[in-house]
Each structure stands twice: as C-alpha cells, then as structure tokens.
Motif scaffolding. Structure first.
Motif, PDB file in Angstrom:
ATOM      1  N   TRP A  80       0.811  -1.225   0.000  1.00 40.17           N
ATOM      2  CA  TRP A  80       0.000   0.000   0.000  1.00 40.17           C
ATOM      3  C   TRP A  80       0.837   1.264   0.000  1.00 40.17           C
ATOM      4  CZ3 TRP A  80      -2.626   2.206   4.900  1.00 40.17           C
ATOM      5  CH2 TRP A  80      -1.757   2.193   5.977  1.00 40.17           C
ATOM      6  N   GLU A  81       2.095   1.164   0.417  1.00 40.68           N
ATOM      7  CA  GLU A  81       2.979   2.338   0.401  1.00 40.68           C
ATOM      8  C   GLU A  81       3.188   2.847  -1.019  1.00 40.68           C
ATOM      9  OE1 GLU A  81       6.565   1.480   2.532  1.00 40.68           O
ATOM     10  OE2 GLU A  81       5.520   1.184   4.421  1.00 40.68           O
ATOM     11  N   LEU A  82       3.070   1.958  -1.997  1.00 39.14           N
ATOM     12  CA  LEU A  82       3.229   2.345  -3.397  1.00 39.14           C
ATOM     13  C   LEU A  82       1.943   2.929  -3.970  1.00 39.14           C
ATOM     14  CD1 LEU A  82       5.114  -0.851  -4.601  1.00 39.14           C
ATOM     15  CD2 LEU A  82       6.110   1.345  -3.946  1.00 39.14           C
ATOM     16  N   LEU A  83       0.845   2.784  -3.229  1.00 34.58           N
ATOM     17  CA  LEU A  83      -0.474   3.169  -3.746  1.00 34.58           C
ATOM     18  C   LEU A  83      -1.072   4.386  -3.051  1.00 34.58           C
ATOM     19  CD1 LEU A  83      -1.874  -0.468  -3.886  1.00 34.58           C
ATOM     20  CD2 LEU A  83      -0.951   0.864  -5.793  1.00 34.58           C
ATOM     21  N   GLY A  84      -0.349   4.968  -2.099  1.00 29.94           N
ATOM     22  CA  GLY A  84      -0.867   6.148  -1.417  1.00 29.94           C
ATOM     23  C   GLY A  84      -1.345   5.891  -0.003  1.00 29.94           C
ATOM     24  N   GLU A  85      -1.096   4.680   0.507  1.00 29.23           N
ATOM     25  CA  GLU A  85      -1.456   4.303   1.880  1.00 29.23           C
ATOM     26  C   GLU A  85      -2.904   4.661   2.202  1.00 29.23           C
ATOM     27  OE1 GLU A  85       1.494   5.550   4.710  1.00 29.23           O
ATOM     28  OE2 GLU A  85       3.077   4.479   3.680  1.00 29.23           O
ATOM     29  N   LEU A  86      -3.134   5.482   3.229  1.00 31.14           N
ATOM     30  CA  LEU A  86      -4.482   5.783   3.710  1.00 31.14           C
ATOM     31  C   LEU A  86      -5.366   6.437   2.656  1.00 31.14           C
ATOM     32  CD1 LEU A  86      -3.654   7.138   7.276  1.00 31.14           C
ATOM     33  CD2 LEU A  86      -4.702   4.941   6.723  1.00 31.14           C
ATOM     34  N   GLU A  87      -4.763   7.094   1.676  1.00 27.50           N
ATOM     35  CA  GLU A  87      -5.546   7.828   0.677  1.00 27.50           C
ATOM     36  C   GLU A  87      -5.924   6.970  -0.534  1.00 27.50           C
ATOM     37  OE1 GLU A  87      -6.753  10.682   1.659  1.00 27.50           O
ATOM     38  OE2 GLU A  87      -5.548  10.347   3.465  1.00 27.50           O
ATOM     39  N   TYR A  88      -5.464   5.718  -0.579  1.00 28.04           N
ATOM     40  CA  TYR A  88      -5.802   4.838  -1.702  1.00 28.04           C
ATOM     41  C   TYR A  88      -7.316   4.695  -1.811  1.00 28.04           C
ATOM     42  CZ  TYR A  88      -6.570   0.657  -4.478  1.00 28.04           C
ATOM     43  OH  TYR A  88      -7.026  -0.221  -5.423  1.00 28.04           O
ATOM     44  N   GLU A  89      -7.851   4.907  -3.003  1.00 25.37           N
ATOM     45  CA  GLU A  89      -9.287   4.757  -3.218  1.00 25.37           C
ATOM     46  C   GLU A  89      -9.602   3.316  -3.597  1.00 25.37           C
ATOM     47  OE1 GLU A  89     -11.232   7.603  -5.712  1.00 25.37           O
ATOM     48  OE2 GLU A  89     -10.361   9.299  -4.628  1.00 25.37           O
ATOM     49  N   ILE A  90     -10.416   2.703  -2.762  1.00 23.85           N
ATOM     50  CA  ILE A  90     -10.773   1.287  -2.930  1.00 23.85           C
ATOM     51  C   ILE A  90     -11.669   1.129  -4.155  1.00 23.85           C
ATOM     52  CG2 ILE A  90     -11.985  -0.634  -1.821  1.00 23.85           C
ATOM     53  CD1 ILE A  90     -11.112   0.705   0.883  1.00 23.85           C
ATOM     54  N   LYS A  91     -11.429   0.036  -4.878  1.00 20.52           N
ATOM     55  CA  LYS A  91     -12.195  -0.265  -6.080  1.00 20.52           C
ATOM     56  C   LYS A  91     -12.912  -1.605  -5.915  1.00 20.52           C
ATOM     57  CE  LYS A  91      -8.626   2.119  -8.700  1.00 20.52           C
ATOM     58  NZ  LYS A  91      -7.953   2.497  -7.468  1.00 20.52           N
ATOM     59  N   GLU A  92     -13.952  -1.792  -6.709  1.00 24.32           N
ATOM     60  CA  GLU A  92     -14.722  -3.036  -6.711  1.00 24.32           C
ATOM     61  C   GLU A  92     -13.780  -4.233  -6.841  1.00 24.32           C
ATOM     62  OE1 GLU A  92     -18.231  -5.374  -6.794  1.00 24.32           O
ATOM     63  OE2 GLU A  92     -18.178  -3.204  -6.589  1.00 24.32           O
ATOM     64  N   ASN A  93     -14.018  -5.255  -6.034  1.00 24.29           N
ATOM     65  CA  ASN A  93     -13.273  -6.521  -6.042  1.00 24.29           C
ATOM     66  C   ASN A  93     -11.827  -6.411  -5.585  1.00 24.29           C
ATOM     67  OD1 ASN A  93     -15.519  -8.039  -6.929  1.00 24.29           O
ATOM     68  ND2 ASN A  93     -15.138  -7.354  -9.016  1.00 24.29           N
ATOM     69  N   ASP A  94     -11.442  -5.296  -4.957  1.00 24.15           N
ATOM     70  CA  ASP A  94     -10.089  -5.211  -4.388  1.00 24.15           C
ATOM     71  C   ASP A  94      -9.924  -6.296  -3.319  1.00 24.15           C
ATOM     72  OD1 ASP A  94      -9.021  -3.152  -5.870  1.00 24.15           O
ATOM     73  OD2 ASP A  94      -9.159  -1.643  -4.282  1.00 24.15           O
ATOM     74  N   ASN A  95      -8.714  -6.803  -3.219  1.00 25.06           N
ATOM     75  CA  ASN A  95      -8.350  -7.750  -2.166  1.00 25.06           C
ATOM     76  C   ASN A  95      -7.327  -7.048  -1.286  1.00 25.06           C
ATOM     77  OD1 ASN A  95      -8.443 -10.427  -0.966  1.00 25.06           O
ATOM     78  ND2 ASN A  95      -6.346 -10.610  -1.661  1.00 25.06           N
ATOM     79  N   ILE A  96      -7.714  -6.775  -0.038  1.00 27.06           N
ATOM     80  CA  ILE A  96      -6.848  -6.039   0.876  1.00 27.06           C
ATOM     81  C   ILE A  96      -6.434  -6.981   1.998  1.00 27.06           C
ATOM     82  CG2 ILE A  96      -6.659  -4.015   2.374  1.00 27.06           C
ATOM     83  CD1 ILE A  96      -8.899  -2.747   0.628  1.00 27.06           C
ATOM     84  N   VAL A  97      -5.116  -7.120   2.151  1.00 22.55           N
ATOM     85  CA  VAL A  97      -4.557  -8.092   3.098  1.00 22.55           C
ATOM     86  C   VAL A  97      -3.790  -7.345   4.184  1.00 22.55           C
ATOM     87  CG1 VAL A  97      -3.064 -10.105   3.328  1.00 22.55           C
ATOM     88  CG2 VAL A  97      -4.330  -9.755   1.206  1.00 22.55           C
ATOM     89  N   PHE A  98      -4.040  -7.751   5.430  1.00 22.14           N
ATOM     90  CA  PHE A  98      -3.319  -7.199   6.589  1.00 22.14           C
ATOM     91  C   PHE A  98      -2.527  -8.340   7.201  1.00 22.14           C
ATOM     92  CE2 PHE A  98      -7.157  -4.752   5.953  1.00 22.14           C
ATOM     93  CZ  PHE A  98      -6.739  -3.441   6.089  1.00 22.14           C
ATOM     94  N   ILE A  99      -1.204  -8.218   7.225  1.00 19.57           N
ATOM     95  CA  ILE A  99      -0.339  -9.278   7.757  1.00 19.57           C
ATOM     96  C   ILE A  99       0.451  -8.735   8.929  1.00 19.57           C
ATOM     97  CG2 ILE A  99       1.516 -10.904   7.264  1.00 19.57           C
ATOM     98  CD1 ILE A  99       0.772 -10.548   4.256  1.00 19.57           C
ATOM     99  N   SER A 100       0.259  -9.344  10.090  1.00 21.21           N
ATOM    100  CA  SER A 100       1.038  -8.938  11.246  1.00 21.21           C
ATOM    101  C   SER A 100       2.430  -9.546  11.135  1.00 21.21           C
ATOM    102  CB  SER A 100       0.366  -9.413  12.530  1.00 21.21           C
ATOM    103  OG  SER A 100       1.198  -9.098  13.621  1.00 21.21           O
ATOM    104  N   THR A 101       3.444  -8.706  11.278  1.00 22.87           N
ATOM    105  CA  THR A 101       4.817  -9.204  11.248  1.00 22.87           C
ATOM    106  C   THR A 101       5.385  -9.278  12.653  1.00 22.87           C
ATOM    107  OG1 THR A 101       5.714  -6.992  10.913  1.00 22.87           O
ATOM    108  CG2 THR A 101       5.202  -8.265   8.940  1.00 22.87           C
ATOM    109  N   LEU A 102       4.540  -8.963  13.652  1.00 25.26           N
ATOM    110  CA  LEU A 102       4.977  -9.017  15.041  1.00 25.26           C
ATOM    111  C   LEU A 102       4.509 -10.324  15.656  1.00 25.26           C
ATOM    112  CD1 LEU A 102       3.879  -5.418  16.033  1.00 25.26           C
ATOM    113  CD2 LEU A 102       6.126  -6.181  15.301  1.00 25.26           C
ATOM    114  N   HIS A 103       5.411 -11.010  16.308  1.00 26.41           N
ATOM    115  CA  HIS A 103       5.062 -12.298  16.922  1.00 26.41           C
ATOM    116  C   HIS A 103       5.494 -12.293  18.367  1.00 26.41           C
ATOM    117  CE1 HIS A 103       4.095 -13.810  12.964  1.00 26.41           C
ATOM    118  NE2 HIS A 103       5.235 -13.299  12.523  1.00 26.41           N
ATOM    119  N   GLY A 104       4.580 -12.669  19.233  1.00 29.67           N
ATOM    120  CA  GLY A 104       4.900 -12.730  20.655  1.00 29.67           C
ATOM    121  C   GLY A 104       5.801 -13.911  20.965  1.00 29.67           C
ATOM    122  N   GLY A 105       6.404 -13.884  22.124  1.00 33.99           N
ATOM    123  CA  GLY A 105       7.303 -14.977  22.467  1.00 33.99           C
ATOM    124  C   GLY A 105       7.116 -15.434  23.872  1.00 33.99           C
TER     125      GLY A 105
END
Length: 105
Positions: A80-105
């Motif tokens: 999303w950093e390449l697409l404007g992050e928070l300002e990216y305008e969502i389009k029909e059928n977009d697939n938006i993925v949120f991946i946590s890179t933080l892992h507890g131990g």
C-alpha cells in the motif's frame, strides 16, 4: 432476485500472521461497502473495520488513524505504500490483506 443488485462495493479483506486472532479467528471476510457520497479510502475502511469486524484489542491493530507499525498492508498483492497508503481509493473486487509481522514470544 439476485442479491448482487443491492448497492455497494464488494471487496475481500484478509488477516494473517496473527492479526486474524483480533477478528474472531476468521482470516477472510467478503464484505460489501455501502455506497457513499465520498470515495472509500483505506483510511475510511479502517474506521469501518474497527466498528464492524474487530472483535478485541483494537490497540493491537490500530494506532491513531492507521494500522500499527508491524502490520503489512497489501492491496491486490501490492504494498500500500506504493499506492498512497491511507488515501488509496478502494475499487470493486479489491483484495486487501493485513499481515502482522509481530510475533509474541
């Protein structure tokens, strides 16, 4: 009567890397965003997600008006950093993925 005749924009949200635990352990959500007078941006979507999908501990997903550091956001497999992050305008059928890179131990 086809359900697809209802107004709204269909998108898919995916949560992984542990982020799904905050969303009732459901990794994939097919949602329909109501039509509005303003465009749906990721910033607006995050508010919707907080109000409609987030089940617990919003501080582990959100920080202020954006996602916490350590959560990678992909829109149709692009950072999303390449697409404007928070300002990216969502389009029909977009697939938006949120991946946590933080892992507890």
């Amino acid at each position: 009567m086809a359900a697809s005749s209802q107004t709204g924009m269909s998108i898919t949200l995916e949560f992984s890397g542990g982020a799904e635990l905050l969303f009732g352990k459901v990794k994939k959500h097919h949602i329909s965003l109501d039509e509005s007078t303003t465009a749906w941006t990721i910033k607006k979507l995050l508010i919707w997600v907080k109000d409609n999908l987030l089940k617990e501990r919003p501080e582990l997903f959100l920080q202020g008006e954006t996602v916490r550091p350590g959560i990678l956001v992909l829109v149709n497999d692009a950072d999303w950093e390449l697409l404007g992050e928070l300002e990216y305008e969502i389009k029909e059928n977009d697939n938006i993925v949120f991946i946590s890179t933080l892992h507890g131990g």
